[in-house]
Design an enzyme around this catalytic site. Structure first.
Site, short mmCIF file in Angstrom:
data_model
loop_
_atom_site.label_atom_id
_atom_site.label_comp_id
_atom_site.label_asym_id
_atom_site.label_seq_id
_atom_site.Cartn_x
_atom_site.Cartn_y
_atom_site.Cartn_z
N LYS A 122 0.87 -1.18 0.00
CA LYS A 122 0.00 0.00 0.00
C LYS A 122 0.90 1.23 0.00
CE LYS A 122 -4.40 1.13 0.21
NZ LYS A 122 -5.57 0.34 -0.24
N ASP A 127 -6.94 4.27 -4.61
CA ASP A 127 -7.66 4.12 -3.33
C ASP A 127 -8.28 5.50 -3.09
OD1 ASP A 127 -7.91 2.14 -0.87
OD2 ASP A 127 -7.49 4.07 0.04
N GLY A 155 -20.34 6.96 2.35
CA GLY A 155 -19.38 7.41 1.34
C GLY A 155 -20.13 7.80 0.08
N PHE A 156 -19.40 8.41 -0.86
CA PHE A 156 -20.01 8.65 -2.18
C PHE A 156 -18.93 8.56 -3.25
CE2 PHE A 156 -18.45 12.98 -2.99
CZ PHE A 156 -18.10 13.40 -1.72
N GLY A 157 -17.85 7.84 -2.93
CA GLY A 157 -16.72 7.74 -3.84
C GLY A 157 -16.85 6.55 -4.77
N ASN A 158 -15.70 6.09 -5.23
CA ASN A 158 -15.65 5.02 -6.22
C ASN A 158 -16.37 3.75 -5.74
OD1 ASN A 158 -13.75 2.43 -6.91
ND2 ASN A 158 -14.17 3.69 -8.69
N VAL A 159 -16.10 3.33 -4.53
CA VAL A 159 -16.66 2.07 -4.04
C VAL A 159 -18.17 2.20 -3.83
CG1 VAL A 159 -16.55 0.35 -2.20
CG2 VAL A 159 -14.46 1.46 -2.99
N ALA A 160 -18.58 3.31 -3.20
CA ALA A 160 -20.01 3.55 -2.97
C ALA A 160 -20.77 3.57 -4.29
CB ALA A 160 -20.20 4.87 -2.22
N TRP A 161 -20.20 4.24 -5.28
CA TRP A 161 -20.86 4.36 -6.60
C TRP A 161 -21.12 2.99 -7.23
CZ3 TRP A 161 -17.93 3.30 -11.22
CH2 TRP A 161 -18.63 3.55 -12.41
P1 NDP Z 1 -12.94 7.76 -2.88
O1 NDP Z 1 -11.86 8.76 -2.72
O2 NDP Z 1 -13.55 7.56 -4.21
O3 NDP Z 1 -14.11 8.03 -1.80
C1 NDP Z 1 -13.85 8.02 -0.40
C2 NDP Z 1 -15.00 8.61 0.38
O4 NDP Z 1 -14.77 8.54 1.80
C3 NDP Z 1 -15.17 10.08 0.12
O5 NDP Z 1 -16.50 10.40 0.29
C4 NDP Z 1 -14.26 10.68 1.18
O6 NDP Z 1 -14.46 12.04 1.42
C5 NDP Z 1 -14.59 9.86 2.37
N1 NDP Z 1 -13.48 9.87 3.33
C6 NDP Z 1 -12.19 9.59 3.12
N2 NDP Z 1 -11.46 9.71 4.24
C7 NDP Z 1 -12.32 10.11 5.18
C8 NDP Z 1 -12.17 10.40 6.54
N3 NDP Z 1 -10.98 10.33 7.17
N4 NDP Z 1 -13.30 10.76 7.22
C9 NDP Z 1 -14.51 10.81 6.61
N5 NDP Z 1 -14.70 10.54 5.30
C10 NDP Z 1 -13.64 10.21 4.61
O7 NDP Z 1 -12.34 6.39 -2.34
P2 NDP Z 1 -12.80 4.90 -2.61
O8 NDP Z 1 -14.26 4.82 -2.85
O9 NDP Z 1 -11.86 4.32 -3.58
O10 NDP Z 1 -12.47 4.23 -1.18
C11 NDP Z 1 -13.45 4.11 -0.14
C12 NDP Z 1 -13.03 2.98 0.80
O11 NDP Z 1 -12.96 1.75 0.08
C13 NDP Z 1 -11.66 3.14 1.45
O12 NDP Z 1 -11.68 2.54 2.75
C14 NDP Z 1 -10.75 2.32 0.55
O13 NDP Z 1 -9.58 1.90 1.21
C15 NDP Z 1 -11.67 1.16 0.24
N6 NDP Z 1 -11.37 0.38 -0.96
C16 NDP Z 1 -11.18 0.95 -2.19
C17 NDP Z 1 -10.95 0.16 -3.30
C18 NDP Z 1 -10.81 0.73 -4.66
O14 NDP Z 1 -10.64 -0.05 -5.59
N7 NDP Z 1 -10.90 2.04 -4.87
C19 NDP Z 1 -10.82 -1.29 -3.17
C20 NDP Z 1 -11.12 -1.80 -1.86
C21 NDP Z 1 -11.36 -0.98 -0.81
P3 NDP Z 1 -13.15 12.95 1.80
O15 NDP Z 1 -12.09 12.65 0.81
O16 NDP Z 1 -13.61 14.33 1.77
O17 NDP Z 1 -12.76 12.58 3.21
O1 2IT Z 2 -7.95 -1.56 -0.85
C1 2IT Z 2 -7.85 -2.07 -1.99
O2 2IT Z 2 -7.97 -3.28 -2.19
C2 2IT Z 2 -7.62 -1.16 -3.11
N1 2IT Z 2 -7.56 0.04 -2.92
C3 2IT Z 2 -7.43 -1.71 -4.50
C4 2IT Z 2 -5.99 -2.12 -4.71
C5 2IT Z 2 -5.62 -2.55 -6.11
O3 2IT Z 2 -4.43 -2.85 -6.27
O4 2IT Z 2 -6.47 -2.61 -7.00
#
Ligand code: NDP
Ligand code: 2IT
Length: 446
Positions: free
Chosen positions: A126, A166, A237-243
């Protein structure tokens, strides 16, 4: 915990002070492994645990960059190369102001077991930076990414270490990082995953984590003779994973009623669907990090400064960040009749919160099992890059679905075999551990 695992945990705390998230992740694993260590003394005599909790390598570096006004900024960059027993280091990069060594070590440690569960040959790693993408221009993000890669490139490679996205790192950042890597090495390789479709990326990778979470949820519900169709679902959340999760829940006939951001949560009683799902992408790209904009646009309830776990739902999918669901949140979900909690984020539930779900006997899955679809599809992207042959959307999605079904089966089967039926935490941790531990035994003292 036994004297031995307590001693290992005490050493981890003493050697790594001020890293509470790392301690939390290690404690959860050690508690789960108790049964295995009793049955298999060879792991203890080979000091597998002591070796596993120590990263193979930690790289920390300065990342200087210029903003649009010509001011100089200095951030800190990291890459934790945690364990390469079963494949090249693999795991995301996180750009967020809260990033520090302890957070990335917890994420890298979790990644070892997650990647092992996917059944693909990937070790654990990571990285990231305390850079805050919020409010930065495209040019600033590009200059930051170029500076970050100018140091990182010498430590990674398609057979050495393959980063991905991430929190705060999506398609745009991967593009800038890849461009700089290519320029520095003069090689077009699959050194990063989550690439654009026209330059080596895999179809379905953007959706993969969220889709995987929902495929896993569907398997959990199936084990109780139920399904997502008709269920009310709470997402954070509303990021990549939530979407991705919202899209798949909706496709399968469920209704998502909450989303959350750092500013609070929204309650949409009609469900997040259609153009509202597309709007999540706009929100994320705006880098404003405000979920309130959704409430303003679609005229739904907004609850400032609150988490979504007080809303009555059948299924909860925490998809924001670590420790976003604590004891009180767990109790609220239970008292409202929630039957299933499936983690999309990494370690979103506190250790105490997890105990509450387990004692209540509801379905609960840890992120390292249920969010493994993202990294699994990264693994499929690596395969396609090695073959120099892209797969169709259907092919990737079908493989992703199969991998999630297999992980579910592995968790259930392992928990059963070790005498704790229905315990997905122990099932995932033991199954993930055994493969890596045995590879370490085979490879001698390294
Ligand atoms: P995004 O950046 O797309 O979205 C993250 C969301 O969480 C945003 O809404 C963000 O808002 C919020 N967030 C982040 N940090 C904090 C904090 N300290 N307090 C409150 N809200 C917070 O990220 P992803 O959707 O990619 O990731 C979301 C989760 O999923 C993480 O735990 C990540 O490790 C996990 N994950 C992601 C994978 C991937 O492929 N992308 C794979 C597996 C797990 P803000 O930035 O304003 O804080
Ligand atoms: O937490 C995770 O598994 C990720 N952010 C994805 C890692 C990756 O290499 O695709």
């Amino acid at each position: 915990m036994s004297d031995y695992t307590q001693q290992v945990l005490a050493q981890v705390k003493a050697k790594n002070p001020a890293e509470p998230e790392f301690h939390q992740a290690v404690q959860e694993i050690l508690e789960s492994l108790e049964i295995v260590l009793q049955k298999h003394p060879e792991y203890r005599s080979a000091r597998i645990l002591e070796r596993m909790v120590e990263p193979e390598r930690v790289i920390m570096f300065r990342v200087p960059w210029l903003d649009d006004q010509g001011e100089i900024h200095v951030n800190r960059g990291f890459r934790i190369q945690f364990n390469s027993a079963i494949g090249p280091y693999k795991g995301g990069l996180r750009f967020h102001p809260s990033v520090n060594l302890g957070i990335l070590k917890f994420l890298g440690f979790e990644q070892i077991f997650k990647n092992s569960l996917t059944s693909l040959p990937m070790g654990g790693g990571k990285g990231g930076s305390d850079f805050d993408p919020k409010g930065k221009s495209d040019h600033e993000v590009m200059r930051f990414c170029q500076s970050f890669m100018t140091e990182l490139f010498r430590h990674i490679g398609p057979d050495t270490d393959v980063p991905a996205g991430d929190i705060g790192v999506g398609g745009r950042e991967i593009g800038y990082l890849f461009g700089q890597y290519k320029r520095l090495t003069r090689e077009f390789t699959g050194v990063l995953t989550g690439k654009g479709i026209n330059w080596g990326g895999s179809l379905v990778r953007p959706e993969a984590t969220g889709y995987g979470v929902v495929y896993f949820t569907e398997e959990m519900l199936k084990s109780k003779g139920q399904s997502i169709a008709g269920k009310t679902v709470g997402v954070s959340g509303f990021g990549n994973v939530a979407w991705g999760a919202v899209r798949k829940v909706t496709q399968l006939g469920g209704k998502v009623v909450t989303l959350s951001g750092p500013d609070g949560f929204i309650y949409d009683k009609d469900g997040v669907k259609g153009e509202k799902i597309d709007y999540m992408l706009e929100l994320r790209a705006s880098a404003n990090d405000r979920i309130k904009d959704y409430a303003d646009k679609f005229k739904v309830e907004f609850h400032p400064g609150m988490r979504p776990w007080g809303v009555k739902v059948d299924v909860a999918l925490p998809c924001a960040t670590q420790n976003e669901l604590d004891t009180n949140d767990a109790k609220s979900l239970l008292s409202n009749g929630c039957q299933c909690v499936c983690e999309g984020a990494n370690m979103p539930t506190t250790l105490e919160g997890v105990k509450i779900f387990q004692e209540a006997g509801i379905l609960y899955s840890p992120g390292k099992a249920s969010n493994a679809g993202g990294v699994a599809t990264s693994g499929l992207e690596m395969t396609q890059n090695s073959m120099r042959l892209p797969w169709s959307k259907e092919e990737v999605d079908q493989r992703l679905h199969q991998i999630m079904t297999n992980i579910h089966h592995t968790c259930v089967d392992t928990a059963q075999r070790f005498g704790v039926p229905g315990n997905y935490v122990v099932g995932a941790n033991i199954a993930g551990f055994l493969k890596v531990a045995n590879a370490m035994l085979d490879q001698g003292l390294v």
